[in-house]
Design an enzyme around this catalytic site. Structure first.
Site: not given
Length: 254
Positions: A76, A118, A120, A137, A162, A201
């Site tokens: 990340d 990430d 999202h 974010h 993810k 994470c």
């Protein structure tokens, strides 16, 4: 009388047989991974970062050399976690030069490289507007979700996304992704793990990597913590070490 004497002699012989020492049990042969973890438990143990570094000097350098079966896992390193982003990890940009050195090193050895992100939806459950703990974010396809421009990811890097579903709230790069499947397909046995953030994470990814049976080297010069509480990052490093991950930096790999 003679018969009783003979019985007594026989009884003494049987007693000696019963007390005869058994043959020594041959030592159990340990695998390299088990040796690595036993070394960690006996040499590194608990302690703060300075103490761990002092104890690490006892580990033989050849145990840390990169080899077939190793892979780099970058967690990340995205714009929203860097200065100017929506969820800044303090000094998060400082991991980039270290990672660029690791990238160059693993490429020179022909080893695979994985990078997680990430990814999202805009109404993800971890966002404050949805009752979660974090500001929005790393929204899909946004500038904040992109990898840092200074991070020299090669075209062959394998990207793992993810947190793609609205209700998919987890910190580990192994949960609800195909990371484990891809690692096993590539016959990876040891992971070099670093990224953002140490106390979320990175920590949960390291814990799951160990649960899945991988050996783990976590990269102390390529991690930074959110530190919602001042000592969260340090506690995360201690927890990773206590579970069997080995803290290293680039100098230890040569």
């Amino acid at each position: 009388m003679e018969e009783q004497k003979e019985k007594k002699v026989e009884a003494q012989k049987e007693k000696k047989k019963m007390n005869f020492p058994s043959a020594p049990v041959p030592p159990v042969q340990s695998t390299p991974g088990q040796i690595c973890r036993m070394t960690l438990a006996t040499i590194i143990g608990k302690g703060n970062k300075v103490e761990r570094h002092e104890k690490m000097n006892h580990l033989k350098r050849e145990n840390l050399r990169l080899k077939t079966g190793d892979a780099l896992l970058i967690v990340d390193v995205q714009n929203d976690f860097l200065p100017g982003g929506s969820l800044v990890v303090p000094n998060g940009d400082k991991v980039i030069p270290a990672f660029n050195r690791y990238i160059e090193l693993v490429q020179s050895k022909g080893l695979p490289l994985f990078a997680t992100r990430d990814w999202h939806p805009k109404d993800h459950c971890s966002f404050k507007e949805q009752g979660g703990p974090w500001p929005p974010h790393c929204i899909v396809d946004s500038e904040g979700a992109q990898f840092a421009s200074e991070l020299r990811l090669p075209d062959l890097a394998i990207i793992i996304s993810k947190g793609e579903a609205i209700d998919d709230d987890n910190y580990s790069c192994f949960l609800r992704t195909d990371l484990d499947k891809r690692l096993r397909s590539a016959r990876i046995v040891r992971l070099l793990i670093g990224g953002l953030a140490t106390d979320y994470c990175v920590l949960h990814t390291v814990k799951d990597a160990l649960k899945h049976g991988y050996e783990v080297l976590f990269l102390e010069d390529a991690i930074r913590a959110v530190n919602v509480h001042p000592e969260d990052g340090e506690k995360a490093e201690e927890e990773m070490t206590s579970l069997g991950a080995i803290p290293i930096n680039g100098e230890m790999l040569g």
